[in-house]
Structures are given as structure tokens and as C-alpha cells.
Design a protein around this motif. Structure first.
Motif, mmCIF file in Angstrom:
data_model
loop_
_atom_site.group_PDB
_atom_site.id
_atom_site.type_symbol
_atom_site.label_atom_id
_atom_site.label_comp_id
_atom_site.label_asym_id
_atom_site.label_seq_id
_atom_site.Cartn_x
_atom_site.Cartn_y
_atom_site.Cartn_z
ATOM 1 N N LYS A 44 28.975 52.838 -1.114
ATOM 2 C CA LYS A 44 28.554 53.493 0.020
ATOM 3 C C LYS A 44 28.958 55.039 0.389
ATOM 4 C CE LYS A 44 28.969 48.977 2.580
ATOM 5 N NZ LYS A 44 29.403 48.301 3.623
ATOM 6 N N GLU A 45 29.477 55.395 -0.670
ATOM 7 C CA GLU A 45 30.166 56.921 -0.640
ATOM 8 C C GLU A 45 28.776 57.490 -0.768
ATOM 9 O OE1 GLU A 45 33.062 57.293 -3.522
ATOM 10 O OE2 GLU A 45 34.544 55.934 -2.500
ATOM 11 N N THR A 46 28.398 58.586 -0.213
ATOM 12 C CA THR A 46 27.286 59.449 -0.227
ATOM 13 C C THR A 46 27.458 60.643 -1.097
ATOM 14 O OG1 THR A 46 27.340 60.517 1.759
ATOM 15 C CG2 THR A 46 26.103 58.380 1.643
ATOM 16 N N ASN A 47 26.147 61.366 -1.514
ATOM 17 C CA ASN A 47 26.268 62.733 -2.115
ATOM 18 C C ASN A 47 25.210 63.567 -1.615
ATOM 19 O OD1 ASN A 47 25.652 64.825 -3.964
ATOM 20 N ND2 ASN A 47 27.356 63.853 -5.331
ATOM 21 N N PRO A 48 25.295 64.674 -1.213
ATOM 22 C CA PRO A 48 24.437 65.251 -0.457
ATOM 23 C C PRO A 48 23.417 65.671 -1.494
ATOM 24 C CG PRO A 48 26.229 66.824 -0.610
ATOM 25 C CD PRO A 48 26.808 65.430 -0.871
ATOM 26 N N ARG A 49 23.458 65.393 -2.645
ATOM 27 C CA ARG A 49 22.328 65.838 -3.576
ATOM 28 C C ARG A 49 21.576 64.525 -4.045
ATOM 29 N NH1 ARG A 49 24.493 67.416 -8.298
ATOM 30 N NH2 ARG A 49 22.320 67.695 -9.252
ATOM 31 N N PHE A 50 22.065 63.421 -3.584
ATOM 32 C CA PHE A 50 21.097 62.056 -3.451
ATOM 33 C C PHE A 50 20.604 61.508 -2.322
ATOM 34 C CE2 PHE A 50 21.644 57.474 -4.899
ATOM 35 C CZ PHE A 50 20.191 57.311 -5.399
ATOM 36 N N LEU A 51 19.598 61.654 -2.110
ATOM 37 C CA LEU A 51 18.779 61.118 -0.947
ATOM 38 C C LEU A 51 18.089 59.901 -1.015
ATOM 39 C CD1 LEU A 51 17.815 64.545 0.442
ATOM 40 C CD2 LEU A 51 20.149 63.242 0.869
ATOM 41 N N VAL A 52 17.813 59.120 0.260
ATOM 42 C CA VAL A 52 16.795 58.192 0.145
ATOM 43 C C VAL A 52 15.746 58.531 1.087
ATOM 44 C CG1 VAL A 52 18.067 56.679 1.901
ATOM 45 C CG2 VAL A 52 16.241 55.733 0.724
ATOM 46 N N LEU A 53 14.455 58.534 0.797
ATOM 47 C CA LEU A 53 13.233 58.876 1.495
ATOM 48 C C LEU A 53 13.073 57.354 2.164
ATOM 49 C CD1 LEU A 53 10.803 60.294 2.794
ATOM 50 C CD2 LEU A 53 9.789 60.025 0.557
ATOM 51 N N ARG A 54 13.568 57.157 3.556
ATOM 52 C CA ARG A 54 13.224 55.905 4.027
ATOM 53 C C ARG A 54 12.047 55.208 4.138
ATOM 54 N NH1 ARG A 54 16.525 52.520 3.250
ATOM 55 N NH2 ARG A 54 18.530 53.551 4.144
ATOM 56 N N ALA A 55 11.852 54.053 3.372
ATOM 57 C CA ALA A 55 10.454 53.522 3.382
ATOM 58 C C ALA A 55 10.167 52.408 4.312
ATOM 59 C CB ALA A 55 10.020 53.228 1.773
ATOM 60 N N ALA A 56 11.406 51.798 4.740
ATOM 61 C CA ALA A 56 11.407 50.475 5.299
ATOM 62 C C ALA A 56 11.711 50.584 6.662
ATOM 63 C CB ALA A 56 12.125 49.130 4.885
ATOM 64 N N ASN A 57 11.581 49.826 7.821
ATOM 65 C CA ASN A 57 12.231 50.016 9.154
ATOM 66 C C ASN A 57 13.410 49.262 9.115
ATOM 67 O OD1 ASN A 57 12.283 50.895 11.753
ATOM 68 N ND2 ASN A 57 10.726 49.322 12.237
ATOM 69 N N HIS A 58 14.662 49.875 9.204
ATOM 70 C CA HIS A 58 15.895 49.193 9.417
ATOM 71 C C HIS A 58 17.028 50.470 9.457
ATOM 72 C CE1 HIS A 58 17.253 49.634 5.070
ATOM 73 N NE2 HIS A 58 16.195 49.297 4.792
ATOM 74 N N SER A 59 18.130 50.009 9.607
ATOM 75 C CA SER A 59 19.314 50.729 9.736
ATOM 76 C C SER A 59 19.190 51.988 10.754
ATOM 77 C CB SER A 59 19.691 51.139 8.277
ATOM 78 O OG SER A 59 19.859 50.142 7.500
ATOM 79 N N ASN A 60 18.611 51.640 11.843
ATOM 80 C CA ASN A 60 18.345 52.820 12.756
ATOM 81 C C ASN A 60 17.934 54.264 12.025
ATOM 82 O OD1 ASN A 60 18.999 51.340 14.992
ATOM 83 N ND2 ASN A 60 21.260 51.160 14.436
ATOM 84 N N GLN A 61 17.171 54.076 10.965
ATOM 85 C CA GLN A 61 16.772 55.313 10.404
ATOM 86 C C GLN A 61 15.077 55.278 10.507
ATOM 87 O OE1 GLN A 61 18.450 55.014 6.443
ATOM 88 N NE2 GLN A 61 20.517 55.983 7.221
ATOM 89 N N LYS A 62 14.504 56.518 10.472
ATOM 90 C CA LYS A 62 13.185 56.407 10.707
ATOM 91 C C LYS A 62 12.351 56.459 9.389
ATOM 92 C CE LYS A 62 9.938 59.641 13.187
ATOM 93 N NZ LYS A 62 9.758 60.916 13.785
ATOM 94 N N VAL A 63 11.544 55.673 9.397
ATOM 95 C CA VAL A 63 10.397 55.789 8.081
ATOM 96 C C VAL A 63 10.070 57.197 7.891
ATOM 97 C CG1 VAL A 63 8.498 54.924 7.220
ATOM 98 C CG2 VAL A 63 10.160 53.310 8.280
ATOM 99 N N GLY A 64 10.104 57.609 6.581
ATOM 100 C CA GLY A 64 9.715 58.851 6.262
ATOM 101 C C GLY A 64 10.444 59.981 6.425
#
Length: 355
Positions: A44-64
Motif C-alpha cells: 500500500k506504500e505509494t510512489n509518485p512515479r508509479f500510477l494507476v489509470l483507474r479502469a474500474a469503478n470503486h474505491s471512491n476514485q474516478k474512472v479515467g
């Protein structure tokens, strides 16, 4: 005044483009691509140089939208798998100026037909008729059309960065499908066409199934996996040899945590090798054709392309050896970036006329 007018004309002649330092990978497949390893606090530790382009609708994050990468990387119940390890390995081995993002569209237990634009509707209807509906909640998270969602993510990727390749792992569900390699090739070619990509610059990495030596139930199908990779001119086989498989009550198809660690690194190692091979040879035949006077700008500082990655798209010059005009959202300023005495520098454009 002349120099001010020159800067204005330079700005109007340069083409706006996506950020070339944002490398994006489109991943798809079934359970091993969605990830089956238990999530740890370190994951769960994140790095600002590794991102997810959210493709699924969950985790209160916006697709795209782009977010710091952490599991679940695919649908809401994804765990840790190939893409998690791949992304972390990539940023460890690429220059600090490069950010890596992955869009992951994967559902366990499903055929390649679910990703085929011409077969997916019939496949879904057949599953519903059979009462095989446990996975439809994940299907809905991806918008009810996996092929369409991959294309949507690809179009966003092209606007924001550069698609560097596809990551693929699937095949267990299709162990009796004789023409599976051809269907894999068709999906890849359909995606290349829909996204208007150059296949010579857009490889697909295809991973083997858990091997027989590791106890995998379908290791014998790796001949078909190799055939699929060989059918695609820019297809590359990723070996699963030596990757431990997870013995579960009814089958042995998934990898252990150690297996994913090894496998994901192999995907990254192959991609790093391909990126190196695609690097253009240095062109020393041209010299900078434009010199920007210090009297027209201020605050000469070292270039910081990392900020540009996560702000607004950079502005790219027509020729790579010309000065580059770009907007830094963090500083809310327009800069010209160029090379001087072998070092990359940038100059803040103030809009003041030189005297």
C-alpha cells in the motif's frame, strides 16, 4: 521588442502534445492479471512515479483518472499480481524523469472472447443463460464492456502520455480452445487499430501459465501461449519457469507471492529491454537553431520534467533540438527549456520586452 515578438511567434509555432515522460501500459486478462496474492502494508506504500489509470469503478476514485498505484489495481477485489510488481520494477530501473502508469482490465475465469469486440456480447449472454454470473459485478465495474473500457483507457493514455505496450495474461479458461492463439492476436490487432497505434512500437507481453514443473494444472498449454506470442510480430513470451504456483483445494492455476514477484519482474525486464532497443540513435548533425537571450527571461533553473508529468501536458518543439516551450502547472508559469553547454536549463517567460 523584437525578442518579445520572437517568443510570441515561437509559442504559436510549437505543437501541444502529450507528456512523453508518462509511460502507460494497458493490461488485460484473467485472475493472474488481476492478482491473487495477499495485500500487505508494504504493497500500500505509494510512489509518485508509479500510477494507476483507474479502469474500474470503486474505491471512491474516478474512472479515467490517475492515482498513486496501490492494490486493488484492477476491479474492487483485485489483490497483488503482475502489474503491481511490473510497475515498481520499471520505476526502479528508469530515469527519475519517467513516470509509469498501468490501466488494468482483468476478471478471473473468463475467456479471451470477453475481450473480443465481435464476440463479447454473445459470451456474456451465454454465461447468463448458464447461470454463470458471479463475475458480472466486476464486469459492471468496468462499464459492462471490457474491450470498450480498454479502448477508453487507451484514448486517455494517448492524450496524457504515451502508450508503451500491452501486458497480457489469460488462457486458463480457454484450455480447450484450439484457435485461442489466433483469437489473442485478433484482440491485440483490434486494439491497435482502434487506438491508431504503430504495432512496431507497441509490443504485447504474453505470460506463460503456471508450469507443469511448478505443479500447474495447465502447464501443458504453454505451447499455445508461445504460439500466440509467435503469431504477433511484436509479441513477446514471458517465461513462468521457476515461478512457484499456489496449490489450492480444487486447482493449481495461480502463482504464489514469490511467483508473482519473479513473474512481474520478468515482464518489466523484457519491457526495459524493448525500450532500450527502441531508443533512437543520437543525432549530432543538428545544432540548436535558436538562442534565447537572458535579457528576455528570468529565473534560469534546472529542468524539472517530473512536475510536468503530473500537471499539464508539455509543449513539444517541432524539432527535438529546438527549444521547448511548456507550461508548469505547479509554478503557474510558461518556460522555455533548452540545452546550453551540455546541460538542460529552462527560462521563465515573463512577457517583458527586452530593452
Amino acid at each position: 521588442m523584437r525578442k518579445f515578438l520572437f517568443l510570441t511567434m515561437l509559442a504559436s509555432s510549437i505543437c501541444f502534445a502529450q507528456d512523453p515522460n508518462l509511460h502507460i501500459y494497458l493490461a488485460y486478462g484473467q485472475s493472474n492479471m488481476s492478482g491473487q496474492a495477499t495485500v500487505t502494508s508494504k504493497d500500500k506504500e505509494t510512489n509518485p512515479r508509479f500510477l494507476v489509470l483507474r479502469a474500474a469503478n470503486h474505491s471512491n476514485q474516478k474512472v479515467g483518472e490517475f492515482y498513486p498505484a496501490a492494490p486493488p489495481m484492477g476491479h474492487s477485489e483485485s489483490k497483488v499480481g503482475i502489474v503491481d510488481i511490473f510497475g515498481r520494477t520499471m520505476i526502479e530501473n528508469l530515469p527519475d524523469s519517467i513516470t509509469v502508469a498501468v490501466a488494468n482490465v482483468a476478471i478471473g475465469g473468463q475467456s479471451i472472447d470477453l475481450f473480443d469486440k465481435d464476440r463479447n456480447k454473445a459470451y456474456v449472454q451465454s454465461a447468463k443463460n448458464k447461470g454463470d454470473t458471479w463475475w458480472l459485478k466486476y464486469y459492471d465495474e468496468y462499464g459492462g464492456d471490457l474491450y470498450k473500457r480498454i479502448v477508453e483507457m487507451g484514448k486517455i493514455a494517448k492524450q496524457k502520455g504515451v502508450i508503451k505496450g500491452f501486458l497480457f495474461h489469460q488462457g486458463e479458461a480457454d484450455y480447450q480452445m484450439n484457435d485461442w492463439p489466433k483469437r489473442v492476436k485478433k484482440v491485440y490487432e483490434d486494439l491497435i487499430a482502434a487506438l491508431e497505434l504503430d504495432p512496431e512500437k507497441t509490443p504485447i507481453l504474453i505470460g506463460e501459465l503456471a508450469t507443469t514443473a511448478a505443479g500447474g494444472d495447465l502447464g501443458w498449454r504453454n505451447t499455445a501461449v508461445k504460439e500466440a506470442a509467435d503469431l504477433i510480430p511484436n509479441g513477446h513470451l514471458i517465461s513462468a519457469a521457476g515461478c512457484p504456483a499456489l496449490k489450492e483445494p480444487n486447482y493449481t492455476l495461480h502463482f504464489t507471492r514469490d511467483g508473482y514477484e519473479t513473474f512481474g519482474k520478468r515482464y518489466a525486464e523484457k519491457m526495459l529491454e524493448l525500450l532500450k532497443a527502441m531508443e533512437p540513435a543520437p543525432d549530432t548533425s543538428k545544432k540548436d537553431s535558436v538562442v534565447v537571450s537572458d535579457s528576455t527571461v528570468k529565473d534560469s533553473v534546472p529542468s524539472d520534467s517530473t512536475n510536468a508529468i503530473r500537471s499539464l501536458p508539455t509543449v513539444r518543439a517541432i524539432h527535438s533540438h529546438e527549444p521547448q516551450l511548456y507550461f508548469d502547472a505547479k509554478e503557474q508559469s510558461l518556460f522555455i527549456r533548452t540545452e546550453r553547454k551540455g546541460k538542460v536549463v529552462r527560462y521563465r517567460v515573463t512577457g517583458k520586452a527586452a530593452r
